[in-house]
Design a protein around this motif. Sequence first.
Motif, PDB file in Angstrom:
ATOM      1  N   TYR A   1      10.660  -6.280  -5.556  1.00 26.73           N
ATOM      2  CA  TYR A   1      11.161  -6.582  -6.906  1.00 26.73           C
ATOM      3  C   TYR A   1      10.034  -6.582  -7.941  1.00 26.73           C
ATOM      4  O   TYR A   1      10.230  -6.178  -9.087  1.00 26.73           O
ATOM      5  CB  TYR A   1      11.886  -7.923  -6.907  1.00 26.73           C
ATOM      6  N   ARG A   2       8.854  -7.024  -7.529  1.00 27.92           N
ATOM      7  CA  ARG A   2       7.697  -6.996  -8.428  1.00 27.92           C
ATOM      8  C   ARG A   2       7.364  -5.554  -8.795  1.00 27.92           C
ATOM      9  O   ARG A   2       7.104  -5.221  -9.954  1.00 27.92           O
ATOM     10  CB  ARG A   2       6.511  -7.673  -7.725  1.00 27.92           C
ATOM     11  N   PHE A   3       7.396  -4.692  -7.784  1.00 26.43           N
ATOM     12  CA  PHE A   3       7.115  -3.267  -7.989  1.00 26.43           C
ATOM     13  C   PHE A   3       8.157  -2.658  -8.927  1.00 26.43           C
ATOM     14  O   PHE A   3       7.821  -1.940  -9.866  1.00 26.43           O
ATOM     15  CB  PHE A   3       7.130  -2.541  -6.640  1.00 26.43           C
ATOM     16  N   ALA A   4       9.426  -2.934  -8.676  1.00 24.12           N
ATOM     17  CA  ALA A   4      10.500  -2.382  -9.507  1.00 24.12           C
ATOM     18  C   ALA A   4      10.351  -2.836 -10.963  1.00 24.12           C
ATOM     19  O   ALA A   4      10.543  -2.038 -11.897  1.00 24.12           O
ATOM     20  CB  ALA A   4      11.859  -2.808  -8.957  1.00 24.12           C
ATOM     21  N   GLN A   5       9.984  -4.086 -11.143  1.00 21.16           N
ATOM     22  CA  GLN A   5       9.798  -4.609 -12.513  1.00 21.16           C
ATOM     23  C   GLN A   5       8.636  -3.904 -13.208  1.00 21.16           C
ATOM     24  O   GLN A   5       8.743  -3.521 -14.374  1.00 21.16           O
ATOM     25  CB  GLN A   5       9.561  -6.118 -12.450  1.00 21.16           C
ATOM     26  N   GLN A   6       7.541  -3.708 -12.479  1.00 23.62           N
ATOM     27  CA  GLN A   6       6.379  -3.015 -13.062  1.00 23.62           C
ATOM     28  C   GLN A   6       6.717  -1.580 -13.451  1.00 23.62           C
ATOM     29  O   GLN A   6       6.179  -1.046 -14.416  1.00 23.62           O
ATOM     30  CB  GLN A   6       5.218  -3.021 -12.061  1.00 23.62           C
ATOM     31  N   MET A   7       7.616  -0.950 -12.704  1.00 21.49           N
ATOM     32  CA  MET A   7       7.997   0.447 -12.957  1.00 21.49           C
ATOM     33  C   MET A   7       9.187   0.582 -13.912  1.00 21.49           C
ATOM     34  O   MET A   7       9.662   1.680 -14.169  1.00 21.49           O
ATOM     35  CB  MET A   7       8.364   1.140 -11.632  1.00 21.49           C
TER      36      MET A   7
ATOM     37  N   LYS B   1       0.829  -1.207   0.000  1.00 15.85           N
ATOM     38  CA  LYS B   1       0.000   0.000   0.000  1.00 15.85           C
ATOM     39  C   LYS B   1       0.866   1.261   0.000  1.00 15.85           C
ATOM     40  O   LYS B   1       0.539   2.251  -0.651  1.00 15.85           O
ATOM     41  CB  LYS B   1      -0.922  -0.017   1.219  1.00 15.85           C
ATOM     42  N   GLN B   2       1.979   1.223   0.736  1.00 17.76           N
ATOM     43  CA  GLN B   2       2.868   2.382   0.776  1.00 17.76           C
ATOM     44  C   GLN B   2       3.506   2.629  -0.594  1.00 17.76           C
ATOM     45  O   GLN B   2       3.752   3.775  -0.976  1.00 17.76           O
ATOM     46  CB  GLN B   2       3.956   2.176   1.836  1.00 17.76           C
ATOM     47  N   LEU B   3       3.786   1.558  -1.326  1.00 19.21           N
ATOM     48  CA  LEU B   3       4.407   1.696  -2.646  1.00 19.21           C
ATOM     49  C   LEU B   3       3.409   2.171  -3.705  1.00 19.21           C
ATOM     50  O   LEU B   3       3.812   2.725  -4.733  1.00 19.21           O
ATOM     51  CB  LEU B   3       5.016   0.360  -3.085  1.00 19.21           C
ATOM     52  N   GLY B   4       2.108   1.984  -3.450  1.00 13.21           N
ATOM     53  CA  GLY B   4       1.083   2.302  -4.452  1.00 13.21           C
ATOM     54  C   GLY B   4       1.120   3.729  -4.976  1.00 13.21           C
ATOM     55  O   GLY B   4       1.245   3.956  -6.189  1.00 13.21           O
ATOM     56  N   PRO B   5       1.020   4.762  -4.108  1.00 11.82           N
ATOM     57  CA  PRO B   5       1.047   6.147  -4.588  1.00 11.82           C
ATOM     58  C   PRO B   5       2.364   6.511  -5.278  1.00 11.82           C
ATOM     59  O   PRO B   5       2.383   7.335  -6.196  1.00 11.82           O
ATOM     60  CB  PRO B   5       0.863   6.979  -3.308  1.00 11.82           C
ATOM     61  N   ILE B   6       3.452   5.891  -4.838  1.00 14.56           N
ATOM     62  CA  ILE B   6       4.745   6.129  -5.491  1.00 14.56           C
ATOM     63  C   ILE B   6       4.699   5.576  -6.908  1.00 14.56           C
ATOM     64  O   ILE B   6       5.158   6.219  -7.867  1.00 14.56           O
ATOM     65  CB  ILE B   6       5.881   5.476  -4.676  1.00 14.56           C
TER      66      ILE B   6
ATOM     67  N   ILE C   1       5.495   7.435 -10.550  1.00 12.04           N
ATOM     68  CA  ILE C   1       6.549   6.964 -11.461  1.00 12.04           C
ATOM     69  C   ILE C   1       5.949   6.607 -12.817  1.00 12.04           C
ATOM     70  O   ILE C   1       6.520   6.915 -13.870  1.00 12.04           O
ATOM     71  CB  ILE C   1       7.293   5.759 -10.851  1.00 12.04           C
ATOM     72  N   THR C   2       4.779   5.973 -12.808  1.00  9.79           N
ATOM     73  CA  THR C   2       4.124   5.562 -14.055  1.00  9.79           C
ATOM     74  C   THR C   2       3.833   6.756 -14.954  1.00  9.79           C
ATOM     75  O   THR C   2       3.988   6.693 -16.179  1.00  9.79           O
ATOM     76  CB  THR C   2       2.810   4.821 -13.740  1.00  9.79           C
ATOM     77  N   HIS C   3       3.432   7.883 -14.347  1.00  7.57           N
ATOM     78  CA  HIS C   3       3.062   9.061 -15.145  1.00  7.57           C
ATOM     79  C   HIS C   3       4.255   9.931 -15.506  1.00  7.57           C
ATOM     80  O   HIS C   3       4.118  10.882 -16.275  1.00  7.57           O
ATOM     81  CB  HIS C   3       2.026   9.902 -14.382  1.00  7.57           C
ATOM     82  N   HIS C   4       5.421   9.618 -14.961  1.00 12.44           N
ATOM     83  CA  HIS C   4       6.597  10.456 -15.218  1.00 12.44           C
ATOM     84  C   HIS C   4       7.309  10.017 -16.493  1.00 12.44           C
ATOM     85  O   HIS C   4       7.581   8.838 -16.688  1.00 12.44           O
ATOM     86  CB  HIS C   4       7.560  10.386 -14.036  1.00 12.44           C
ATOM     87  N   ARG C   5       7.614  10.979 -17.325  1.00  9.80           N
ATOM     88  CA  ARG C   5       8.388  10.714 -18.538  1.00  9.80           C
ATOM     89  C   ARG C   5       9.791  11.256 -18.316  1.00  9.80           C
ATOM     90  O   ARG C   5      10.004  12.463 -18.396  1.00  9.80           O
ATOM     91  CB  ARG C   5       7.739  11.394 -19.754  1.00  9.80           C
ATOM     92  N   GLY C   6      10.718  10.388 -18.013  1.00 13.41           N
ATOM     93  CA  GLY C   6      12.069  10.831 -17.751  1.00 13.41           C
ATOM     94  C   GLY C   6      12.749   9.941 -16.736  1.00 13.41           C
ATOM     95  O   GLY C   6      12.172   8.963 -16.242  1.00 13.41           O
ATOM     96  N   PRO C   7      13.990  10.265 -16.376  1.00 10.79           N
ATOM     97  CA  PRO C   7      14.746   9.428 -15.450  1.00 10.79           C
ATOM     98  C   PRO C   7      14.180   9.451 -14.032  1.00 10.79           C
ATOM     99  O   PRO C   7      13.564  10.433 -13.618  1.00 10.79           O
ATOM    100  CB  PRO C   7      16.159  10.015 -15.501  1.00 10.79           C
ATOM    101  N   VAL C   8      14.403   8.350 -13.328  1.00 18.18           N
ATOM    102  CA  VAL C   8      13.903   8.175 -11.959  1.00 18.18           C
ATOM    103  C   VAL C   8      15.012   7.564 -11.106  1.00 18.18           C
ATOM    104  O   VAL C   8      15.733   6.669 -11.555  1.00 18.18           O
ATOM    105  CB  VAL C   8      12.668   7.245 -11.923  1.00 18.18           C
ATOM    106  N   ILE C   9      15.145   8.048  -9.873  1.00 20.44           N
ATOM    107  CA  ILE C   9      15.945   7.383  -8.847  1.00 20.44           C
ATOM    108  C   ILE C   9      15.029   7.129  -7.657  1.00 20.44           C
ATOM    109  O   ILE C   9      14.375   8.046  -7.170  1.00 20.44           O
ATOM    110  CB  ILE C   9      17.145   8.244  -8.398  1.00 20.44           C
TER     111      ILE C   9
END
Length: 263
Positions: free
Chosen positions: A203-209, A169-174, A178-186
Motif C-alpha cells: 500500500y505504501r508503494f501504491a500510494q507513492q506511485m 526490492k522486487q517492487l523497486g525497478p517497477i 511507473i514514476t517515469h511513465h506519463r499516462g495510464p497504468v495497470i
Amino acid sequence: MRKKTYAMRYVAGQPAEQIFPPGAMLHLGQALPPGAPLPANPNLKVLVWNIFKQQRADWMTVLEGFGKDAHLVLLQEAQTTPELVRFATSNYLAADQVPAFVLPQHPSGVMTLASAHPVYCCPLREREPLLRLAKSALITAYPLPTGEMLMVVNIHAVNFSLGVDVYSKQLGPIGEQITHHRGPVIMAGDFNAWSRQRINALYRFAQQMDLEEVMFTADHRRKAFGRPLDFVFYRDMNVSEASVLVTRASDHNPLLVEFNSKR
C-alpha cells in the motif's frame, strides 16, 4: 552466474522470440515503434489470474469462457504448454512470458496476453531468498485509442522471505518505470501480501506511485492469513466493473475488471 532475464514472445505463425530488457525506460527519449492501439472501446477488459501451472482440470474452460472477451489477460504461474500457447496465439496478437523457473518440461512465470502488439517489453526476475526459486514480473506498454500509452505491470511477488526487504526490492525497478511513465497504468497480479508487513509495503508503494486499488463488492479473492493475495491497481483510468469469478480450476480465483478512459 546469474541467469539472464528475458521474455519469450509468442505470435501466431512466427517462431518464439526472446525479448531482452530494453536499454532505456518507456518515454525516456527512445523512439517507440508504431503500433495499432488496444481495441478498448468503450471499455478495456482485463482478466488477472494465477493459473496454478495449469495443474487443475477446467483451466482452459475458464480461459475460453472469460479470457476471449478480455483485451488483456495477466497470468501468473503460467506454464508454456502447447495448449496454453495455442490458446494465446489463436485469440491474441501477442503473448509475452517471463520464465521464472524451468519445470521438467515447460517454463513457468508471468504471461501477458494482449489484443495489440506491445511497443515496449521489460522482463524482470527476483530470486526467493529461502527457496532460491525466482519470481517474475513483466512491464509492457500498448497504444490506446486516446493516443495515450498504457503501461501494464504483471507481477508474481516473492513469497518466502524474512521481513520485507526482498519484497520491496522486487517492487523497486517497477516503481522506477511507473514514476517515469506519463499516462495510464495497470499493475496487477499475485502480490503474496499475506502479512501485515507485506500489505503495508504494498500500500505504501501504491500510494507513492499514485495508484488506486480496484475494490471488489463480492470479494472472493484467494486469502492467506485473512489477507487477499491478488490485487489490481490503476492510475489515470476509471473502473466501470469489477468482479471475482469463483472456480476450482486453480488455487486462485480470476479477477475481471473493466476500465474506461478518463479522457
